[in-house]
Design a protein around this motif. Sequence first.
Motif, short mmCIF file in Angstrom:
data_model
loop_
_atom_site.label_atom_id
_atom_site.label_comp_id
_atom_site.label_asym_id
_atom_site.label_seq_id
_atom_site.Cartn_x
_atom_site.Cartn_y
_atom_site.Cartn_z
N LEU A 29 0.75 -1.07 0.54
CA LEU A 29 -0.02 0.26 -0.15
C LEU A 29 0.89 1.06 0.07
CD1 LEU A 29 -2.76 -0.56 3.01
CD2 LEU A 29 -3.01 -1.28 -0.02
N LEU A 30 2.04 1.25 -0.03
CA LEU A 30 3.13 1.91 -0.26
C LEU A 30 2.78 2.74 0.97
CD1 LEU A 30 2.79 3.71 -3.77
CD2 LEU A 30 4.64 1.58 -2.86
N LYS A 31 2.97 2.21 1.97
CA LYS A 31 2.75 3.07 3.88
C LYS A 31 4.00 2.43 4.40
CE LYS A 31 0.52 7.01 3.49
NZ LYS A 31 0.86 8.12 4.05
N PHE A 159 1.35 8.54 -4.66
CA PHE A 159 0.67 7.34 -5.68
C PHE A 159 -0.93 7.76 -5.42
CE2 PHE A 159 -1.43 2.84 -5.45
CZ PHE A 159 -1.87 2.59 -7.40
N TRP A 160 -1.14 8.16 -4.24
CA TRP A 160 -2.16 7.98 -4.04
C TRP A 160 -2.69 9.35 -4.37
CZ3 TRP A 160 -5.19 3.65 -2.86
CH2 TRP A 160 -4.33 2.51 -2.43
N PHE A 204 -0.23 3.22 -13.12
CA PHE A 204 1.08 2.09 -12.56
C PHE A 204 2.60 2.75 -12.40
CE2 PHE A 204 3.85 -1.51 -14.41
CZ PHE A 204 3.62 -2.30 -13.88
N ALA A 205 2.37 3.79 -13.58
CA ALA A 205 3.81 4.37 -13.44
C ALA A 205 4.30 4.86 -12.07
CB ALA A 205 4.01 5.03 -14.45
N SER A 206 3.40 5.11 -11.69
CA SER A 206 2.76 6.08 -10.34
C SER A 206 3.53 4.93 -9.47
CB SER A 206 1.88 6.83 -10.51
OG SER A 206 1.80 7.87 -8.90
N TYR A 207 3.10 4.17 -9.29
CA TYR A 207 2.46 2.96 -7.88
C TYR A 207 4.50 2.58 -8.14
CZ TYR A 207 2.45 -1.21 -5.13
OH TYR A 207 2.48 -1.99 -4.27
N VAL A 208 4.98 2.26 -9.94
CA VAL A 208 6.68 1.42 -9.34
C VAL A 208 7.15 2.51 -9.06
CG1 VAL A 208 7.72 1.04 -11.64
CG2 VAL A 208 5.65 -0.13 -11.10
N ARG A 211 7.38 3.38 -5.47
CA ARG A 211 7.85 1.94 -4.80
C ARG A 211 9.26 2.11 -5.11
NH1 ARG A 211 9.05 -3.32 -5.00
NH2 ARG A 211 8.40 -4.70 -2.47
N GLU A 212 9.46 2.38 -6.03
CA GLU A 212 11.29 2.46 -6.34
C GLU A 212 12.15 2.88 -5.15
OE1 GLU A 212 11.96 2.56 -10.02
OE2 GLU A 212 11.90 0.28 -10.97
N MET A 213 11.53 4.89 -4.77
CA MET A 213 12.20 5.43 -4.38
C MET A 213 11.44 4.75 -3.17
SD MET A 213 10.25 9.94 -4.00
CE MET A 213 9.02 9.23 -3.47
#
Length: 415
Positions: A29-31, A159-160, A204-208, A211-213
């Motif tokens: 969830l990128l948290k 992302f959100w 999708f690009a925003s999520y990737v 997450r990489e960051m």
Amino acid sequence: MMEPVTVETIPAGIDSTIVEWTIESGFPLLKFPRRLEAAFEREVGAERSRQLAAGGLFGLVLYNLFLIPDWLAAPDTFHTALWLRLGIITPIALLVIAALYLNPPVGVREFLAAAGAVVLGAGSNLYLMLIGHSPHHDAQHQVIILILLFITMVQRVRFWYAVAACLACFAMHAVGLAMLPAYPFEFQVSANAVFACAVVLSIFASYVLEREMRMNFLLSLRGRLQRRDLDVESRRDPLTGLRNRRSLDEVIEGCNQSKAVGQELAIVLLDIDHFKAFNDTAGHQAGDVCLKRVAGIIQSELRDHVDAAFRFGGEEFILVLRDVDLATAVRISERIRRAIEDAAIPHPALALGEVVTVSMGVASAIVSREIRVGVIISAADSALYAAKRNGRNQVSPRPPAADVVDMTDRKLRLK
């Protein structure tokens, strides 16, 4: 040369356990856990605010360059576009950019970046499309796709927030096409389908990217923690767990620096009595056990985060007591001597019932340009030899009878 790892480079309250757990969880969830999320924001927040501000200026320049296609494709609304872009949107955008540069809280920062692009960028272009009457004005809806790319690829809005911004752009696109009477329903469906694909790919690009960051932050933090642990180990004696000569040299250097001049410093040298005979009789393995026990007693008797104990070599230890005068240092030393004697570690080389004891030499002085730490250590060394000459198992200079600092004072800054 690798930059030394200090406590300043590692966020407070963060250890390897929480970092490893977060990496293994994958944070879908990128948290991060709350403490780690706060550390992440403290580390990247200021730089990210500057990046968003710089990206905003870049986007504003591109946005105003669209006056050229406004003039070519929709000359009937060019004056409105000129007034809208330069007179209204640009000043507001500059205020948003200034607010971003001031490093606002993360929620405000990401909202401004996302909402600014949607409302100012996509909203103004949609407005110009709807009021135009040129046969080519309806092509301006394609500009909103560029807003998606700007939000997710240039600004890299979290992302959100990017999800909300992309969905808002899609809704604006769909409503805008529906309000154009010249667009048949079939064309609207086709155009919205293409735009929806752009939204999905952008999200999708925003999520990737996020997450990489975040993973890069975790891996960097893991590396810093590992280097810190190695750095700590390189400064610790492997047998006793006390700090070693390398660490002592660094402490001495720090105490000799100009900012430490004027600080009262006490040095205590401690030597285990008859330790060579202990080793010769019981063996080195038993001698190592004895050293560990003595080191543990010494460490337990020192004040937390104030005093430091070092293995000076062989059976000799050195204690550095900050902001302590000679009388107090002698009393602390006597307490340590009694604690070691009371531990009743059997001494196999002496008569039956004899236990391990220590001799201690104490010196104290105010560090100055004339009196460096080495001078205090030499004085403590002379006191240690005096204690040995006078029969061992004593502190030199001797403390007054029954004048020992109580163990409860370990956590106090004694004066």
